[in-house]
Design an enzyme around this catalytic site. Structure first.
Site, PDB file in Angstrom:
ATOM      1  N   ASP A  67      20.340 -73.095 -34.245  1.00 52.99           N
ATOM      2  CA  ASP A  67      20.510 -74.548 -34.216  1.00 52.99           C
ATOM      3  C   ASP A  67      21.089 -75.028 -32.889  1.00 52.99           C
ATOM      4  O   ASP A  67      20.746 -76.110 -32.408  1.00 52.99           O
ATOM      5  CB  ASP A  67      21.424 -74.988 -35.365  1.00 52.99           C
ATOM      6  CG  ASP A  67      20.702 -74.989 -36.704  1.00 52.99           C
ATOM      7  OD1 ASP A  67      19.460 -74.878 -36.698  1.00 52.99           O
ATOM      8  OD2 ASP A  67      21.375 -75.098 -37.747  1.00 52.99           O
ATOM      9  N   GLY A  68      21.974 -74.237 -32.286  1.00 50.43           N
ATOM     10  CA  GLY A  68      22.571 -74.649 -31.018  1.00 50.43           C
ATOM     11  C   GLY A  68      21.537 -74.822 -29.921  1.00 50.43           C
ATOM     12  O   GLY A  68      21.626 -75.753 -29.109  1.00 50.43           O
ATOM     13  N   ASN A 159      23.725 -83.711 -33.763  1.00 54.77           N
ATOM     14  CA  ASN A 159      24.636 -83.357 -34.856  1.00 54.77           C
ATOM     15  C   ASN A 159      25.845 -84.285 -34.906  1.00 54.77           C
ATOM     16  O   ASN A 159      26.056 -84.978 -35.894  1.00 54.77           O
ATOM     17  CB  ASN A 159      25.122 -81.915 -34.692  1.00 54.77           C
ATOM     18  CG  ASN A 159      24.449 -80.960 -35.643  1.00 54.77           C
ATOM     19  OD1 ASN A 159      23.503 -81.321 -36.333  1.00 54.77           O
ATOM     20  ND2 ASN A 159      24.924 -79.723 -35.689  1.00 54.77           N
ATOM     21  N   ARG A 189      46.171 -89.392 -37.296  1.00 53.82           N
ATOM     22  CA  ARG A 189      46.991 -88.416 -36.592  1.00 53.82           C
ATOM     23  C   ARG A 189      46.621 -87.033 -37.102  1.00 53.82           C
ATOM     24  O   ARG A 189      46.648 -86.766 -38.303  1.00 53.82           O
ATOM     25  CB  ARG A 189      48.478 -88.674 -36.823  1.00 53.82           C
ATOM     26  CG  ARG A 189      49.360 -87.731 -36.004  1.00 53.82           C
ATOM     27  CD  ARG A 189      50.826 -87.906 -36.287  1.00 53.82           C
ATOM     28  NE  ARG A 189      51.621 -86.946 -35.530  1.00 53.82           N
ATOM     29  CZ  ARG A 189      52.887 -86.648 -35.788  1.00 53.82           C
ATOM     30  NH1 ARG A 189      53.518 -87.262 -36.787  1.00 53.82           N
ATOM     31  NH2 ARG A 189      53.528 -85.768 -35.055  1.00 53.82           N
ATOM     32  N   ASP A 191      44.141 -83.340 -35.719  1.00 52.73           N
ATOM     33  CA  ASP A 191      43.481 -82.552 -34.681  1.00 52.73           C
ATOM     34  C   ASP A 191      42.265 -83.238 -34.082  1.00 52.73           C
ATOM     35  O   ASP A 191      41.583 -82.654 -33.238  1.00 52.73           O
ATOM     36  CB  ASP A 191      43.066 -81.191 -35.247  1.00 52.73           C
ATOM     37  CG  ASP A 191      44.257 -80.278 -35.463  1.00 52.73           C
ATOM     38  OD1 ASP A 191      45.344 -80.599 -34.958  1.00 52.73           O
ATOM     39  OD2 ASP A 191      44.102 -79.244 -36.139  1.00 52.73           O
TER      40      ASP A 191
END
Length: 315
Positions: A67-68, A159, A189, A191
């Site tokens: 997929d990448g 994506n 708040r 990641d």
């Protein structure tokens, strides 16, 4: 489909993908098709040079990898309306790719020449960094992404886009403000924040607790990454929405914009990121006669349906 010029793109570092690419080149050249082969990977981006070549745009891009590899091709080719035919060779889950067995048999190219396929349009996102002052943003809140970016190229994603804190020495949290169509929705708040398409709903967004959306639906998924508030939940917004993400808190904090897992841009304090639906779609060639998205889900995610469908019928 005309096949005067075909690009064959294979996953860098994969011997099996390179071997299949060479086979595709031989078969296409035997049919009189002009072929350009190139590898694509984290440190190998062939598309700027290919797009700048005098040969012009291809009739088809054959992508061999996971997929990448497909995502990298889509980010560069969607704006040019180049169809992508992808096969899972050396990849992992392969939500966007055909099974490798469909490469065999020698009938593939004749199917394409005889228009024996379907073309699926996948929604994409585009983004730009807004470096204007608060006063300028207030005066022109709906400035186009092209105006915001100036001479810089827009960022594209099939994506998702996501923003995470950027520091070399530590792993801090960040506080991001989300504004949708001019209205502040929440301060997250944690990641970071993910903005995903239905295609990307089975990727990073799903791993962060976001919902899975059928690719036939046009919508944008907003998924917080490890939020520090239990009330911070994923939301789904209409595809025409304009989303603005700003960095709050310490004026030394920076966040990094990522596009489909690839490096996008670094946001300095005071800058915002504006995301909206792209004008162009990724064009994906579909070979299956009766493709089932749910069959793909059960197979790739190992849901119970994949086990039940393989059970023998009672006598």
């Amino acid at each position: 489909m005309r096949l005067d010029l075909v690009w064959v793109i294979y996953r860098a570092g994969s011997h099996s993908a390179h071997r299949e690419a060479c086979c595709c080149v031989d078969e296409l050249q035997a049919l009189g098709v002009k072929v350009v082969m190139a590898m694509s990977g984290v440190t190998a981006n062939p598309f700027p040079d290919l797009l700048a070549s005098e040969a012009g745009l291809p009739d088809l891009a054959v992508v061999l990898g996971g997929d990448g590899t497909v995502l990298g091709a889509a980010r560069h080719l969607a704006v040019h309306d180049v169809p992508i035919l992808s096969f899972n060779v050396g990849g992992h889950l392969g939500f966007l790719t055909h099974e490798r067995c469909l490469l065999d048999g020698g009938q593939l190219w004749q199917r394409l020449l005889q228009d024996n396929f379907a073309l699926e349009r996948r929604m994409m996102l585009q983004a730009a960094v807004d470096s204007r002052s608060p006063a300028e943003r207030t005066a022109r809140p709906t400035a186009s992404l092209q105006d915001l970016n100036g001479t810089k190229a827009l960022h594209w994603a099939l994506n998702d886009f996501y923003m995470r804190p950027y520091r070399d020495d530590v792993s801090p949290t960040c506080t991001l403000e989300l504004e949708i169509d001019g209205e502040v929705v929440d301060h997250y708040r944690g990641d970071g924040l993910i903005l995903a398409t239905p295609t990307g709903s089975t990727g990073y967004s799903m791993a962060s607790g976001g919902p899975i959306l059928h690719p036939g639906i046009d919508a944008i998924i907003v998924s917080p990454i490890c939020p520090m508030s239990l009330s911070s939940r994923p939301v789904i917004v209409p595809p025409a929405s304009r989303l603005v993400i700003g960095l709050l808190g310490e004026n030394t904090r920076r966040v990094k914009l990522w596009k489909d897992g690839a490096s996008g841009a670094l946001l300095e304090p005071g800058q915002c990121c504006v995301v909206q639906r792209a004008r162009h779609h990724a064009l994906m060639v579909v070979l299956e006669q009766s493709p089932s998205y749910y069959r793909t889900l059960t197979h790739k995610l190992h849901w119970a349906g994949s086990l039940l469908n393989n059970q023998p019928s009672p006598s």
